[in-house]
Scaffold this active site. Structure first.
Site, PDB file in Angstrom:
ATOM      1  N   TYR A 186      10.760 107.481  61.155  1.00 42.35           N
ATOM      2  CA  TYR A 186       9.679 106.619  62.099  1.00 42.35           C
ATOM      3  C   TYR A 186       9.282 107.239  63.636  1.00 42.35           C
ATOM      4  CZ  TYR A 186      10.298 103.438  58.262  1.00 42.35           C
ATOM      5  OH  TYR A 186      10.606 102.498  56.873  1.00 42.35           O
ATOM      6  N   SER A 192       5.771  96.400  53.910  1.00 45.47           N
ATOM      7  CA  SER A 192       4.132  96.097  53.464  1.00 45.47           C
ATOM      8  C   SER A 192       4.161  95.107  52.446  1.00 45.47           C
ATOM      9  CB  SER A 192       3.647  97.023  52.822  1.00 45.47           C
ATOM     10  OG  SER A 192       3.635  98.128  53.384  1.00 45.47           O
ATOM     11  N   PRO A 193       5.003  93.899  52.937  1.00 40.86           N
ATOM     12  CA  PRO A 193       4.960  92.628  52.043  1.00 40.86           C
ATOM     13  C   PRO A 193       3.362  91.517  52.864  1.00 40.86           C
ATOM     14  CG  PRO A 193       6.207  92.169  54.731  1.00 40.86           C
ATOM     15  CD  PRO A 193       6.333  93.408  53.809  1.00 40.86           C
ATOM     16  N   ILE A 194       2.901  91.801  53.612  1.00 40.12           N
ATOM     17  CA  ILE A 194       1.854  91.304  54.327  1.00 40.12           C
ATOM     18  C   ILE A 194       0.530  92.614  53.590  1.00 40.12           C
ATOM     19  CG2 ILE A 194       2.735  89.839  55.506  1.00 40.12           C
ATOM     20  CD1 ILE A 194       1.956  91.149  57.893  1.00 40.12           C
ATOM     21  N   GLY A 227      -1.013  94.339  56.984  1.00 36.57           N
ATOM     22  CA  GLY A 227      -2.597  93.027  57.269  1.00 36.57           C
ATOM     23  C   GLY A 227      -2.987  92.147  56.996  1.00 36.57           C
ATOM     24  N   LEU A 248      -3.388  90.370  53.861  1.00 37.21           N
ATOM     25  CA  LEU A 248      -2.726  89.327  53.309  1.00 37.21           C
ATOM     26  C   LEU A 248      -2.963  88.218  54.842  1.00 37.21           C
ATOM     27  CD1 LEU A 248      -1.149  90.229  50.745  1.00 37.21           C
ATOM     28  CD2 LEU A 248      -3.226  89.080  50.531  1.00 37.21           C
ATOM     29  N   THR A 249      -3.152  88.831  55.676  1.00 35.44           N
ATOM     30  CA  THR A 249      -2.982  87.904  57.020  1.00 35.44           C
ATOM     31  C   THR A 249      -4.341  86.985  56.933  1.00 35.44           C
ATOM     32  OG1 THR A 249      -3.870  89.644  58.628  1.00 35.44           O
ATOM     33  CG2 THR A 249      -1.542  89.475  58.058  1.00 35.44           C
ATOM     34  N   GLY A 250      -5.310  87.339  56.658  1.00 32.09           N
ATOM     35  CA  GLY A 250      -6.652  86.509  57.428  1.00 32.09           C
ATOM     36  C   GLY A 250      -7.572  87.221  58.487  1.00 32.09           C
ATOM     37  N   LYS A 251      -6.306  88.526  58.556  1.00 33.40           N
ATOM     38  CA  LYS A 251      -7.124  88.536  59.731  1.00 33.40           C
ATOM     39  C   LYS A 251      -8.553  89.847  59.573  1.00 33.40           C
ATOM     40  CE  LYS A 251      -5.844  91.601  64.099  1.00 33.40           C
ATOM     41  NZ  LYS A 251      -4.293  92.366  64.572  1.00 33.40           N
TER      42      LYS A 251
END
Length: 368
Positions: free
Chosen positions: A99, A254-256, A259, A261-264
């Site tokens: 990383y 990558s649980p969201i 990004g 799934l955040t609605g952003k």
């Protein structure tokens, strides 16, 4: 790509207590259990971690997350994410030797940053507890068990630690996998790590690794894989069921959905960079009914969409999500996924809605 620590740093690490460690017997297969401290047992190991961790993939990165730019402002934001996580009760941090670009101007290795943050925090509060998880890169030229130990010692030097809590194989190697597993076992017996795991392992590889370590009385604590409400491949390919059967904790990266799934993001406002090629306007259009329902459920709990989808993963049991936090605001939001639970009906409803969305393309080997 491998970095080599100086002999002086390794000597200092050795002086810090890298002595042999007693190997404990493997416990019977059980799901992750919450302890009295609000933490969970990681697989069959003795290691206890918070129900949710923080991924440090973006820290120092200049290729995927930060548009070829890493500067002091972003470093301070990452430091704030680290401190806010701890202040919010999240003490598990996941990093890796690969990383953070070591080539681009101004970039810093993620392990180096995490080590710096830990040192600065402990200078203010020596009693603070931080659980560090990092990973071995199964690069083609790395052969045999000793390559695992050498890479781990390099990671310890970058982190400034004498041992880490969890050491994982980042992805299966092209060859030499048995040697890599032996290397994990050696790391436990040499007292360099508290627990060992793998990442991006299929059901068969997972079973093979489990059995190989079991012969030495060492539990395979975890398998870190891509898992989210819209990427449920671990449920479909037997990995989740195998983890549950063998008592191996599934760590969800990558649980969201990076990004999505955040609605952003919307069809009119898709993400930029590499993520834009995955979460296209067409896909985001399909996703809107699910996002809308996530928002509605969140309003009932006074929670954000991000907190709802993280709680959905936690509700699967035996799952520890590790969303990536770039700043304090994100870290604070992630903490809000803890301390409550979706109903079984809501969990099932969201899975049903998500199944109507064309599956998103995942990363077979994440974060290489």
């Amino acid at each position: 790509m491998a970095l080599h620590a100086s002999s002086g740093l390794l000597a200092a690490a050795a002086a810090g207590g890298l002595g042999p460690r007693k190997v404990h017997r493997i416990r019977a297969a059980v799901s992750t259990e919450t302890t009295e401290e609000g933490k969970v047992q990681l697989g069959g190991s003795d290691l206890k971690v918070t129900r949710l961790g923080i991924g440090a993939w973006s820290w120092g990165d200049t290729s995927y997350w930060n548009n070829f730019e890493w500067d002091d402002r972003k470093m301070k934001a990452a430091k704030s994410a680290f401190d806010t996580s701890i202040d919010s009760g999240i003490t598990l941090f996941d990093t890796a030797e690969v990383y953070g670009s070591r080539l681009a101007l101004g970039a810093v290795n993620s392990e180096t940053l995490l080590g710096r943050f830990i040192k600065e925090r402990k200078e203010r509060n020596p009693e603070v507890e931080v659980a560090v998880a990092t990973k071995f890169a199964a690069l083609p030229w790395r052969l045999g068990r000793q390559s695992v130990i050498s890479a781990l010692k390099d990671s310890l030097c970058r982190l400034g630690l004498s041992s880490v809590d969890l050491y994982q194989l980042h992805w299966p190697g092209v060859w030499g996998n048995e040697g890599y597993i032996d290397g994990l076992g050696d790391a436990v017996q040499q007292g360099l790590v508290k627990a060992v795991g793998v990442s991006n392992y299929s059901e068969k590889r997972l079973r093979d690794a489990y059995e190989q370590l079991k012969k030495r009385g060492i539990p395979l604590a975890s398998n870190q894989v891509n898992y989210s409400l819209i990427y449920r491949v671990p449920e479909e390919n037997g990995v989740k069921a195998t983890c549950d059967e063998l008592g191996i904790t599934l760590i969800a990266y990558s649980p969201i959905a990076q990004g999505a799934l955040t609605g952003k993001y919307t069809p009119e406002n898709p993400p930029t960079g590499p993520r834009g090629r995955i979460y296209t306007p067409e896909f985001l259009t399909q996703l809107q009914p699910l996002i809308n329902r996530i928002k509605e459920i969140g309003q009932n709990y006074q929670k954000t969409p991000t907190q709802v989808v993280l709680n959905w993963l936690i509700a699967q049991e035996n799952v520890v999500p590790i969303p990536g936090a770039k700043n304090a605001e994100q870290a604070q939001e992630f903490a809000g996924a803890l301390g409550w639970r979706l109903t079984n009906e809501e969990v099932d409803e969201l899975r049903s809605l998500a199944s109507q969305t064309k599956p998103v393309i995942g990363f077979p080997v994440e974060k290489m």
